[in-house]
Scaffold this motif. Sequence first.
Motif, mmCIF file in Angstrom:
data_model
loop_
_atom_site.group_PDB
_atom_site.id
_atom_site.type_symbol
_atom_site.label_atom_id
_atom_site.label_comp_id
_atom_site.label_asym_id
_atom_site.label_seq_id
_atom_site.Cartn_x
_atom_site.Cartn_y
_atom_site.Cartn_z
ATOM 1 N N ALA A 140 7.305 2.293 -10.863
ATOM 2 C CA ALA A 140 7.777 2.625 -12.208
ATOM 3 C C ALA A 140 8.080 4.112 -12.332
ATOM 4 N N ASP A 141 7.337 4.976 -11.628
ATOM 5 C CA ASP A 141 7.607 6.414 -11.690
ATOM 6 C C ASP A 141 8.999 6.739 -11.170
ATOM 7 N N LEU A 142 9.396 6.096 -10.077
ATOM 8 C CA LEU A 142 10.734 6.350 -9.538
ATOM 9 C C LEU A 142 11.806 5.850 -10.501
ATOM 10 N N VAL A 143 11.602 4.704 -11.110
ATOM 11 C CA VAL A 143 12.561 4.196 -12.095
ATOM 12 C C VAL A 143 12.704 5.185 -13.242
ATOM 13 N N GLN A 144 11.590 5.733 -13.696
ATOM 14 C CA GLN A 144 11.645 6.681 -14.805
ATOM 15 C C GLN A 144 12.365 7.961 -14.400
ATOM 16 N N GLN A 145 12.197 8.406 -13.174
ATOM 17 C CA GLN A 145 12.905 9.604 -12.699
ATOM 18 C C GLN A 145 14.410 9.361 -12.694
ATOM 19 N N PHE A 179 10.411 -4.528 -6.032
ATOM 20 C CA PHE A 179 9.953 -3.723 -7.161
ATOM 21 C C PHE A 179 8.497 -4.081 -7.480
ATOM 22 N N THR A 180 7.749 -3.084 -7.900
ATOM 23 C CA THR A 180 6.410 -3.369 -8.419
ATOM 24 C C THR A 180 6.548 -3.963 -9.821
ATOM 25 N N PRO A 181 5.495 -4.636 -10.327
ATOM 26 C CA PRO A 181 5.582 -5.163 -11.698
ATOM 27 C C PRO A 181 5.896 -4.084 -12.731
ATOM 28 N N GLY A 182 5.327 -2.899 -12.568
ATOM 29 C CA GLY A 182 5.625 -1.815 -13.501
ATOM 30 C C GLY A 182 7.079 -1.386 -13.435
ATOM 31 N N ALA A 183 7.656 -1.369 -12.225
ATOM 32 C CA ALA A 183 9.068 -1.010 -12.086
ATOM 33 C C ALA A 183 9.954 -2.043 -12.772
ATOM 34 N N LEU A 184 9.634 -3.316 -12.612
ATOM 35 C CA LEU A 184 10.405 -4.365 -13.283
ATOM 36 C C LEU A 184 10.368 -4.191 -14.800
ATOM 37 N N GLN A 185 9.199 -3.901 -15.338
ATOM 38 C CA GLN A 185 9.089 -3.711 -16.777
ATOM 39 C C GLN A 185 9.917 -2.515 -17.239
ATOM 40 N N ALA A 186 9.912 -1.435 -16.443
ATOM 41 C CA ALA A 186 10.702 -0.254 -16.810
ATOM 42 C C ALA A 186 12.199 -0.555 -16.770
ATOM 43 N N LEU A 187 12.642 -1.298 -15.773
ATOM 44 C CA LEU A 187 14.060 -1.669 -15.673
ATOM 45 C C LEU A 187 14.487 -2.515 -16.863
#
Length: 459
Positions: A256-261, A216-224
Motif C-alpha cells: 500500500a505504501d508504494l501505491v500511495q507514492q 498485490f497485498t490486501p492493503g495495496a488492493l484497498q488503496a487501488l
Amino acid sequence: MYLEFYRLKSPPFPMTPDPTCLFLSASHQAALDAMTAGIAARQGLVAITGGKGVGKTTLVHAYLARVAPPQLSTIVLWHAPRSFVELLALMVRRVAGPVATDDAAALLALLQQLLRHEAQQGRNVALIIDEAQHLPLETLEQLPLLAHLLPSREPPLQIVLVGQPELQQHLRRRGLRRVAQRIGIRATLMPLTEAESLAYIRQRVARVALPGGPLFTPGALQALVRHARGVPRDMNLLCTNVLQAGFWAQQQPITADLVQQVITTPTGSRPFALGRLSRTAVALTVVAGLGLAAGLLWVAPFSAGPQATRSTPAVRAPAQREAPQPTSAPRLVAPPPQQPDPTLPARAASPPSSAVAQDPGNSQVRLGPQEAPKSQRLETPPNPLTLRATPPPPAPPWGTGGKSCDTLQAEIQAKLDAKGVTDYTLTIMARADVKGHHIVGSCEGNTKKIALTRSRHAQ
C-alpha cells in the motif's frame, strides 16, 4: 518491462478496449442485455449512457465480438459526425465505399437502396454511434428520418446511441422530444462498487498471471480501489503505473505504501530515484562504489607525475573554471558535498579521502575525492571521477508533449475516410501495450500510440 519480473504473460491492465477483458458488473450486464434486445427487437432507438472511462466503448466491442448475430451488418461510428450530411456520407461509405456527392437527398436515396439490398439478402442493419453526446442538436433531430427509409414491411434501420450523460441532457430539450419519444430502451453504466472493483482487478490478473505469489497485498488492493473510485479506465492506468513503479523498486508483492507514492507523485516526474530503492540495494551500491573510489584515489598520486609530492603546496583552480580534459577522456564532474545517508550503518574504516553523494537529478551515485586539509593537499590536476554504480531506472511513460492524441486520431480518421478505407477502428493506447497491434501514429511525446484495427463486421 515488468512482465518477466511479475511473471505475467501480457499486460493485465491495457488501456485499449479489449472485449475479452470485459468485466460484467450488474450495470454492464444490464447494458449489454439492453443493446442485444434493442437491436434484435428493432423497435425504436437504444440509448446507452455512462460517465467517462466506465467501459462504454469496451461494451460495444464486446457486443460486436461476442453477441452480434452473423446476419447483422453493423455500421459503427466511433466518433460522432459533425452534421447530418456527414453522417449520411459516412454510412454510405462504410457500406458501399467512396461517394462523390454531398447532397442530402441523393445520399438518403442511395442509403435507402443499400438498406433494401441488405434486407433482401436477409441481413439486418444497425447503426451504432459512440461518443454520441457530441452530435449536433440538428443532427440528433433528424435521426428519425433514418429509421423510416424502408417501407414498414421491411426491418427498419436500428440506431444505438452510446454516450456520456450529456446525451440524456440533450434529449430532454424541447426540440428533441420527438427523438426522445422514439427511444425504446435505455441503460446506464455505473462505476464499479468496491466489491466489483476488487473482483475486476483479480480477474484481470488471473487472465495473464503465471503460477507464483500474489501481485498485490490486501492493503495495496484497498488503496487501488479507493483511489480509482470504480472507474475501470482510471483503475487500468493506476495499476499499470504501480506495476512499473514496483518493478523499478524491485518490490513483490506490491504494498500500500508504494501505491500511495505513485498516487501522490506528480504526473511527468521521475517518481522513484535510486534513493527510494530497498536499503539492501542502496547499501550494496554504496559499498561497491566506495571500494572503486578508494582504489582509484590511491592510484591518483602516482599517475599525476613528478609534481605530485607532499612538499609542494596545493594549487586550487578558480571555482568557476574547469581544468581542460583530453578529447578522448570522459567529462568528469565533481559532486557537491553531502551528509551521509542515515539509513546506512556507520563505517568505522571508511577512508578519509573518499565521499559518497547521491545526485537526485540523474539518479546515480557519484564517487569523488573529498577535499583534504590545507597541510595535506597534493598538487594534482583536478581529477574527480564520476562512476555510475547502477544504470538509472527507465523513465516512466508519463511525459506529455507534441501533438495531442485526439487531434492526431481525427487527422488519421479523416485521411482514411478520404481514401475510402472501411471496416476499421482507431484506438489510443499506451506505448507499452502496442505489442500485436498495427500502429499508425504516435502522439503526446511518443508516450502513446494510435492502433488501427479492422473489424470482422461490415462497417
